[in-house]
Design a protein around this motif. Structure first.
Motif, PDB file in Angstrom:
ATOM      1  N   LEU A 103      24.011   5.513 -29.915  1.00  0.00           N
ATOM      2  CA  LEU A 103      23.378   6.408 -29.008  1.00  0.00           C
ATOM      3  C   LEU A 103      23.226   7.301 -29.196  1.00  0.00           C
ATOM      4  N   VAL A 104      21.755   7.587 -29.623  1.00  0.00           N
ATOM      5  CA  VAL A 104      21.301   9.070 -30.332  1.00  0.00           C
ATOM      6  C   VAL A 104      20.607  10.400 -28.613  1.00  0.00           C
ATOM      7  N   ALA A 105      20.973  11.508 -29.537  1.00  0.00           N
ATOM      8  CA  ALA A 105      20.505  12.100 -28.292  1.00  0.00           C
ATOM      9  C   ALA A 105      20.125  13.399 -30.058  1.00  0.00           C
ATOM     10  N   LEU A 106      19.804  14.277 -29.097  1.00  0.00           N
ATOM     11  CA  LEU A 106      19.060  15.353 -30.022  1.00  0.00           C
ATOM     12  C   LEU A 106      19.602  16.688 -29.536  1.00  0.00           C
ATOM     13  N   VAL A 107      20.035  17.697 -31.554  1.00  0.00           N
ATOM     14  CA  VAL A 107      20.661  18.361 -30.562  1.00  0.00           C
ATOM     15  C   VAL A 107      19.498  19.381 -29.877  1.00  0.00           C
ATOM     16  N   ASP A 108      18.245  19.148 -29.646  1.00  0.00           N
ATOM     17  CA  ASP A 108      17.649  20.881 -29.203  1.00  0.00           C
ATOM     18  C   ASP A 108      17.714  20.557 -27.831  1.00  0.00           C
ATOM     19  N   GLN A 109      18.517  19.393 -27.223  1.00  0.00           N
ATOM     20  CA  GLN A 109      18.528  19.003 -25.893  1.00  0.00           C
ATOM     21  C   GLN A 109      19.339  19.537 -24.637  1.00  0.00           C
ATOM     22  N   PRO A 110      19.232  21.059 -24.415  1.00  0.00           N
ATOM     23  CA  PRO A 110      20.178  21.489 -24.258  1.00  0.00           C
ATOM     24  C   PRO A 110      20.570  20.849 -22.467  1.00  0.00           C
ATOM     25  N   GLY A 111      19.976  19.509 -22.197  1.00  0.00           N
ATOM     26  CA  GLY A 111      19.873  20.018 -20.703  1.00  0.00           C
ATOM     27  C   GLY A 111      20.544  18.510 -20.615  1.00  0.00           C
ATOM     28  N   LEU A 112      20.971  17.872 -21.818  1.00  0.00           N
ATOM     29  CA  LEU A 112      21.581  16.780 -21.870  1.00  0.00           C
ATOM     30  C   LEU A 112      22.604  16.715 -20.737  1.00  0.00           C
ATOM     31  N   THR A 113      23.359  15.504 -20.211  1.00  0.00           N
ATOM     32  CA  THR A 113      24.062  15.838 -19.421  1.00  0.00           C
ATOM     33  C   THR A 113      25.434  14.899 -19.242  1.00  0.00           C
ATOM     34  N   ALA A 132      16.756   7.119 -22.363  1.00  0.00           N
ATOM     35  CA  ALA A 132      16.397   7.835 -20.649  1.00  0.00           C
ATOM     36  C   ALA A 132      14.749   8.170 -20.445  1.00  0.00           C
ATOM     37  N   GLY A 133      14.667   7.733 -18.887  1.00  0.00           N
ATOM     38  CA  GLY A 133      13.155   8.558 -18.928  1.00  0.00           C
ATOM     39  C   GLY A 133      12.940   9.400 -17.692  1.00  0.00           C
ATOM     40  N   TYR A 134      11.581  10.316 -17.827  1.00  0.00           N
ATOM     41  CA  TYR A 134      12.056  11.755 -17.727  1.00  0.00           C
ATOM     42  C   TYR A 134      10.299  11.613 -16.536  1.00  0.00           C
ATOM     43  N   ALA A 135      10.123  11.768 -15.155  1.00  0.00           N
ATOM     44  CA  ALA A 135       9.517  11.630 -14.875  1.00  0.00           C
ATOM     45  C   ALA A 135       7.905  13.009 -15.235  1.00  0.00           C
ATOM     46  N   ASP A 136       7.121  12.553 -15.246  1.00  0.00           N
ATOM     47  CA  ASP A 136       5.814  13.493 -15.876  1.00  0.00           C
ATOM     48  C   ASP A 136       5.265  13.059 -15.011  1.00  0.00           C
ATOM     49  N   THR A 137       3.876  14.570 -14.584  1.00  0.00           N
ATOM     50  CA  THR A 137       2.801  14.338 -13.044  1.00  0.00           C
ATOM     51  C   THR A 137       2.000  14.444 -14.051  1.00  0.00           C
ATOM     52  N   ALA A 144      -0.305  11.748 -10.858  1.00  0.00           N
ATOM     53  CA  ALA A 144       0.315  10.583 -10.223  1.00  0.00           C
ATOM     54  C   ALA A 144       1.691  10.950 -10.938  1.00  0.00           C
ATOM     55  N   THR A 145       3.120   9.844 -10.561  1.00  0.00           N
ATOM     56  CA  THR A 145       3.903  10.409 -11.183  1.00  0.00           C
ATOM     57  C   THR A 145       4.237   8.936 -12.229  1.00  0.00           C
ATOM     58  N   LYS A 146       4.118   9.472 -14.087  1.00  0.00           N
ATOM     59  CA  LYS A 146       4.603   8.298 -14.438  1.00  0.00           C
ATOM     60  C   LYS A 146       6.390   8.679 -15.189  1.00  0.00           C
ATOM     61  N   LEU A 147       6.324   7.091 -15.727  1.00  0.00           N
ATOM     62  CA  LEU A 147       7.947   7.939 -16.298  1.00  0.00           C
ATOM     63  C   LEU A 147       7.912   7.647 -17.980  1.00  0.00           C
ATOM     64  N   ARG A 148       8.104   8.626 -18.518  1.00  0.00           N
ATOM     65  CA  ARG A 148       8.261   9.607 -19.533  1.00  0.00           C
ATOM     66  C   ARG A 148       9.615   8.822 -20.965  1.00  0.00           C
ATOM     67  N   ARG A 149       9.256   8.291 -21.773  1.00  0.00           N
ATOM     68  CA  ARG A 149      10.470   7.895 -22.091  1.00  0.00           C
ATOM     69  C   ARG A 149      11.176   8.881 -23.145  1.00  0.00           C
ATOM     70  N   GLY A 150      12.533   9.126 -22.754  1.00  0.00           N
ATOM     71  CA  GLY A 150      12.562  10.178 -23.826  1.00  0.00           C
ATOM     72  C   GLY A 150      14.210   9.885 -24.690  1.00  0.00           C
ATOM     73  N   HIS A 151      14.544  10.837 -24.970  1.00  0.00           N
ATOM     74  CA  HIS A 151      16.839  10.424 -25.317  1.00  0.00           C
ATOM     75  C   HIS A 151      17.154  11.388 -23.915  1.00  0.00           C
ATOM     76  N   PRO A 152      18.276  10.465 -24.076  1.00  0.00           N
ATOM     77  CA  PRO A 152      19.287   9.912 -25.614  1.00  0.00           C
ATOM     78  C   PRO A 152      18.764   8.411 -25.191  1.00  0.00           C
ATOM     79  N   LEU A 153      19.311   7.707 -26.149  1.00  0.00           N
ATOM     80  CA  LEU A 153      18.542   5.958 -26.095  1.00  0.00           C
ATOM     81  C   LEU A 153      20.096   5.131 -27.283  1.00  0.00           C
ATOM     82  N   ILE A 154      20.441   4.242 -26.045  1.00  0.00           N
ATOM     83  CA  ILE A 154      21.401   3.372 -26.574  1.00  0.00           C
ATOM     84  C   ILE A 154      20.396   1.849 -27.743  1.00  0.00           C
ATOM     85  N   ILE A 155      20.578   1.731 -29.073  1.00  0.00           N
ATOM     86  CA  ILE A 155      20.812   0.800 -29.515  1.00  0.00           C
ATOM     87  C   ILE A 155      21.036  -0.032 -29.829  1.00  0.00           C
TER      88      ILE A 155
END
Length: 209
Positions: A103-113, A132-137, A144-155
């Motif tokens: 599971l790859v995560a980035l240290v500059d994403q403080p919102g990771l819960t 992980a996906g996050y809604a973008d307007t 419209a709202t679409k889902l933006r692919r982001g981190h973390p991700l599991i390989i």
């Protein structure tokens, strides 16, 4: 572990960035919740279900080691960190024990819960990548709202080598994901986090929660 059991997951926290645009030293050492970003996020990964956490250091690695308590984790240095995130990505994946998902995560994403990590772990299917996906307007004549692919991700454990080999420059898994969209499951985590990065000074407010 029998053949039908899911592979366990190791967290890989990419913490090698110099934070040049911020001008505040390595991102790993940014203060957050009375500690540093790298300490808080590594603990989040470990407490949320990852069997182990690999922390990849780069810029100011010795300073980070001396200023933090990372004794619970496997800490590895990437001497090629300046070449881009791909080298840290490959370093972290290689350091994770064979036979495990990463599971790859980035240290500059403080919102990771913990909730984001737990949701991805629960959703992951063998042989696939779970992101992980996050809604973008978006505004393109209409809203419209679409889902933006982001981190973390599991390989998945079976894909680790191929994904790592495809990493180049500042792209970790991006090239692989674009080439194999059918292998990627995007899990909506918008209710748990926004996936925002602390890349520029106007994002420093994200560290003040």
């Amino acid at each position: 572990m029998n053949d039908s059991s899911p592979a366990p997951t190791i967290g890989v926290l990419l913490a090698g960035g110099a934070g040049t645009r911020l001008g505040l030293g390595p991102k790993a050492l940014l203060p957050f919740r009375g500690q540093t970003l790298v300490e808080v996020l590594a603990k989040t990964l470990l407490d949320s279900g990852c069997r182990q956490v690999v922390v990849v250091l780069g810029a100011g690695a010795e300073d980070v080691r001396h200023a933090t308590d990372l004794g619970e984790y496997l800490v590895v240095d990437n001497p090629e960190w300046a070449s881009g995130m791909a080298s840290s990505f490959r370093t972290g994946v290689a350091a994770a024990a064979p036979g495990h998902n990463v599971l790859v995560a980035l240290v500059d994403q403080p919102g990771l819960t913990p909730g984001v990590v737990a949701r991805l772990l629960a959703a992951h299917q063998p042989g696939r990548v779970t992101a992980a996906g996050y809604a973008d307007t978006v505004h393109n004549g209409h809203t419209a709202t679409k889902l933006r692919r982001g981190h973390p991700l599991i390989i998945d454990a079976t894909l680790r080598a191929e994904v790592a080999e495809s990493a180049e420059g500042d792209a970790g898994a991006r090239r692989f994901l674009k080439a194999h969209p059918g292998l990627v499951d995007v899990v909506d985590c918008s209710d748990l986090a926004d996936g925002a990065d602390v890349d520029t000074k106007d994002k420093l407010h994200l560290l003040s929660d």
